[in-house]
Design an enzyme around this catalytic site. Sequence first.
Site, PDB file in Angstrom:
ATOM      1  N   ASN A   9       0.167  -1.632  20.607  1.00  0.00           N
ATOM      2  CA  ASN A   9       0.180  -0.224  20.208  1.00  0.00           C
ATOM      3  C   ASN A   9       0.237  -0.188  18.689  1.00  0.00           C
ATOM      4  O   ASN A   9       1.254  -0.528  18.101  1.00  0.00           O
ATOM      5  CB  ASN A   9       1.413   0.462  20.834  1.00  0.00           C
ATOM      6  CG  ASN A   9       1.579   1.894  20.362  1.00  0.00           C
ATOM      7  OD1 ASN A   9       0.678   2.458  19.727  1.00  0.00           O
ATOM      8  ND2 ASN A   9       2.716   2.490  20.671  1.00  0.00           N
ATOM      9  N   LYS A  11       0.127   2.325  16.777  1.00  0.00           N
ATOM     10  CA  LYS A  11       0.806   3.539  16.274  1.00  0.00           C
ATOM     11  C   LYS A  11      -0.022   4.170  15.141  1.00  0.00           C
ATOM     12  O   LYS A  11      -1.247   4.165  15.211  1.00  0.00           O
ATOM     13  CB  LYS A  11       2.235   3.196  15.865  1.00  0.00           C
ATOM     14  CG  LYS A  11       2.992   2.485  17.002  1.00  0.00           C
ATOM     15  CD  LYS A  11       4.467   2.396  16.789  1.00  0.00           C
ATOM     16  CE  LYS A  11       5.120   1.689  17.977  1.00  0.00           C
ATOM     17  NZ  LYS A  11       6.559   1.647  17.913  1.00  0.00           N
ATOM     18  N   HIS A  95       5.188   7.855  25.345  1.00  0.00           N
ATOM     19  CA  HIS A  95       5.881   6.945  24.421  1.00  0.00           C
ATOM     20  C   HIS A  95       7.127   7.631  23.863  1.00  0.00           C
ATOM     21  O   HIS A  95       7.115   8.848  23.625  1.00  0.00           O
ATOM     22  CB  HIS A  95       4.941   6.525  23.285  1.00  0.00           C
ATOM     23  CG  HIS A  95       5.489   5.373  22.499  1.00  0.00           C
ATOM     24  ND1 HIS A  95       6.424   5.533  21.511  1.00  0.00           N
ATOM     25  CD2 HIS A  95       5.269   4.040  22.602  1.00  0.00           C
ATOM     26  CE1 HIS A  95       6.745   4.342  21.022  1.00  0.00           C
ATOM     27  NE2 HIS A  95       6.056   3.415  21.672  1.00  0.00           N
ATOM     28  N   GLU A  97       8.294   7.763  21.021  1.00  0.00           N
ATOM     29  CA  GLU A  97       8.079   8.486  19.754  1.00  0.00           C
ATOM     30  C   GLU A  97       7.494   9.871  20.027  1.00  0.00           C
ATOM     31  O   GLU A  97       7.804  10.829  19.313  1.00  0.00           O
ATOM     32  CB  GLU A  97       7.195   7.639  18.818  1.00  0.00           C
ATOM     33  CG  GLU A  97       7.995   6.473  18.247  1.00  0.00           C
ATOM     34  CD  GLU A  97       7.196   5.203  17.975  1.00  0.00           C
ATOM     35  OE1 GLU A  97       5.957   5.260  17.904  1.00  0.00           O
ATOM     36  OE2 GLU A  97       7.845   4.139  17.842  1.00  0.00           O
ATOM     37  N   GLU A 167      10.426   0.644  27.678  1.00  0.00           N
ATOM     38  CA  GLU A 167      10.724   0.425  26.269  1.00  0.00           C
ATOM     39  C   GLU A 167      12.080   1.041  25.941  1.00  0.00           C
ATOM     40  O   GLU A 167      12.174   2.261  25.738  1.00  0.00           O
ATOM     41  CB  GLU A 167       9.655   1.089  25.394  1.00  0.00           C
ATOM     42  CG  GLU A 167       8.264   0.540  25.598  1.00  0.00           C
ATOM     43  CD  GLU A 167       7.382   0.735  24.368  1.00  0.00           C
ATOM     44  OE1 GLU A 167       6.829  -0.265  23.903  1.00  0.00           O
ATOM     45  OE2 GLU A 167       7.279   1.863  23.861  1.00  0.00           O
ATOM     46  N   GLY A 173      11.248  -1.302  17.154  1.00  0.00           N
ATOM     47  CA  GLY A 173      11.169  -1.412  15.697  1.00  0.00           C
ATOM     48  C   GLY A 173      12.490  -1.752  15.034  1.00  0.00           C
ATOM     49  O   GLY A 173      12.625  -1.650  13.812  1.00  0.00           O
ATOM     50  N   SER A 213      10.488  -4.707  20.095  1.00  0.00           N
ATOM     51  CA  SER A 213      10.679  -5.917  19.291  1.00  0.00           C
ATOM     52  C   SER A 213      10.204  -7.193  19.988  1.00  0.00           C
ATOM     53  O   SER A 213      10.843  -8.236  19.883  1.00  0.00           O
ATOM     54  CB  SER A 213      12.144  -6.039  18.838  1.00  0.00           C
ATOM     55  OG  SER A 213      12.499  -4.938  18.022  1.00  0.00           O
TER      56      SER A 213
END
Length: 253
Positions: A9, A11, A95, A97, A167, A173, A213
């Site tokens: 991904n 992003k 996702h 985010e 996730e 991250g 990660s």
Amino acid sequence: MRKPIIAGNWKMHTTRAQARELAAAIVSGCVGLSDRDVLLAPPFTALSQVSREVSGSSIIVAGQNVCWQEQGAFTGEISPAMLFDCGATAVIIGHSERRQLFGEDDKLINRRIHGALAAGLLVVFCIGETLAHREAEKTLDILKSQLHWGLTDLVGDSLASVIIAYEPVWAIGTGKTASSGQAQEVHGFIRAEIGRMYKKEIAENLRILYGGSVKPDNIDDLMAQPDIDGALVGGAALDAESFNRIINFTQQI
Ligand code: 13P
């Protein structure tokens, strides 16, 4: 047998030129790999370039989101047909985010999943708990709720075109990975829950990816777990050398 899949991904990273270069380096890294799938999700603006670069390989190209409508007055949205037009055949939906930074809720995510599946896209449906949920021991409740809401009104047959990505938000991250044991526990729970919602056979065929990660030095351990069928990689997917090492994880017999 579930075929492993490694997904990158990207992003909101890469210009079209950078995307082309990265995709070309990844194509070279997957030569001869037929026992696993590779999926790349560049930003919308680079989809056409990446599709062109990977044509002739078995790499799957995905959008990072999709609208549930076919067309119309939906400023800022991209339709399934537009994704296909750029060479994408898959899409990431839900996702964290999107959920956290853009207020996408379970109902909206469910609509997106329905629209994507109706159009024939392969869906990577993301779920995951926050650190607060984990500390309050609410992880499994949250995941169960995200699964039920996200998959509302989907018949079992549609699950053949769905991949679930677990996730944990606290691992995205941050450099903090769920241990392979922690991830396996959750993946086992997700599979069992899908078995309860649909049929055991559907759950057994469902691919469940871990994301958060993932790096060259933890991929082999993660992939050795029985219910981890692949990875959804963020940061390390932007570096061809790291991503190619991840793609070439050691397959346990
Ligand atoms: P990182 O691999 O950078 O933690 O990102 C994970 C992710 O969000 C992939 O969708």
